[in-house]
Write a protein that holds these residues in place. Sequence first.
Motif, mmCIF file in Angstrom:
data_model
loop_
_atom_site.group_PDB
_atom_site.id
_atom_site.type_symbol
_atom_site.label_atom_id
_atom_site.label_comp_id
_atom_site.label_asym_id
_atom_site.label_seq_id
_atom_site.Cartn_x
_atom_site.Cartn_y
_atom_site.Cartn_z
ATOM 1 N N PRO A 48 0.835 -1.184 0.000
ATOM 2 C CA PRO A 48 0.000 0.000 0.000
ATOM 3 C C PRO A 48 0.877 1.244 0.000
ATOM 4 O O PRO A 48 1.968 1.228 0.552
ATOM 5 N N ALA A 76 -2.797 5.506 -2.145
ATOM 6 C CA ALA A 76 -3.857 4.517 -2.316
ATOM 7 C C ALA A 76 -5.095 4.938 -1.526
ATOM 8 O O ALA A 76 -5.001 5.499 -0.444
ATOM 9 N N THR A 85 -7.602 -0.462 1.134
ATOM 10 C CA THR A 85 -7.061 -1.804 1.073
ATOM 11 C C THR A 85 -8.116 -2.770 1.589
ATOM 12 O O THR A 85 -8.974 -2.395 2.388
ATOM 13 N N ASP A 86 -8.062 -3.998 1.106
ATOM 14 C CA ASP A 86 -8.978 -5.007 1.630
ATOM 15 C C ASP A 86 -8.321 -6.376 1.614
ATOM 16 O O ASP A 86 -7.268 -6.567 1.010
ATOM 17 N N HIS A 93 -10.581 2.249 4.219
ATOM 18 C CA HIS A 93 -10.467 3.330 3.243
ATOM 19 C C HIS A 93 -10.045 4.621 3.930
ATOM 20 O O HIS A 93 -10.536 4.942 5.014
ATOM 21 N N TRP A 111 -2.685 -8.075 7.939
ATOM 22 C CA TRP A 111 -3.316 -7.103 7.062
ATOM 23 C C TRP A 111 -3.387 -5.730 7.736
ATOM 24 O O TRP A 111 -3.081 -4.710 7.113
ATOM 25 N N GLU A 159 -0.863 -3.334 5.768
ATOM 26 C CA GLU A 159 -1.617 -2.591 4.769
ATOM 27 C C GLU A 159 -2.401 -1.425 5.369
ATOM 28 O O GLU A 159 -2.227 -0.289 4.960
ATOM 29 N N SER A 160 -3.250 -1.701 6.332
ATOM 30 C CA SER A 160 -4.090 -0.646 6.897
ATOM 31 C C SER A 160 -3.254 0.407 7.617
ATOM 32 O O SER A 160 -3.398 1.608 7.358
ATOM 33 N N LEU A 206 -1.146 2.418 5.266
ATOM 34 C CA LEU A 206 -1.935 3.403 4.539
ATOM 35 C C LEU A 206 -2.198 4.639 5.404
ATOM 36 O O LEU A 206 -2.001 5.775 4.970
#
Length: 151
Positions: A12, A16, A19-20, A44, A122, A126-127, A130
């Motif tokens: 990410p 961006a 992410t999911d 988001h 995750w 990712e989260s 972000l």
Amino acid sequence: MPAHHPLPSPQPCPEAAGTDVVLDARIVLGEDQSLGIPVRFAYHRDDPFAVSLEFLGAAAEAGTWRFGRELLWEGLQRPAGTGDVRIWPPCTCHGRASLRIMLQGQDGSVLVDLPARQLRRWLRRESFALVPRGTEGSLIDWDAGLSGLTG
């Protein structure tokens, strides 16, 4: 012949939008009964404090639930939440390696077991990459929100 360069693994980036991740979950039906279902967690930037949990496949009628990203993170460490969303971390003393989430709505409740390691990975990779923890408020247009409330 052109040189072959391996593609970097997807990461990410700050630009961006979200992410999911799709996970194999289990709806707990009883002490020794459960039903496997896919679920999608999404995050988001335009709603930086929340994650969504969407039931897919045969369980799609359970809909999409939105709750605090921090609540989900806390629930991976210790029991968390009151009201409609309650979360319990894996309990090795009882032989449960999964994260357990109870969702309570007007039409009833559902108890879901999720793979804790995948969900934690995750969130971290990712989260939080972000939008880092503690910086969510910087993405909110507080003046516009206040203006909307005061007319």
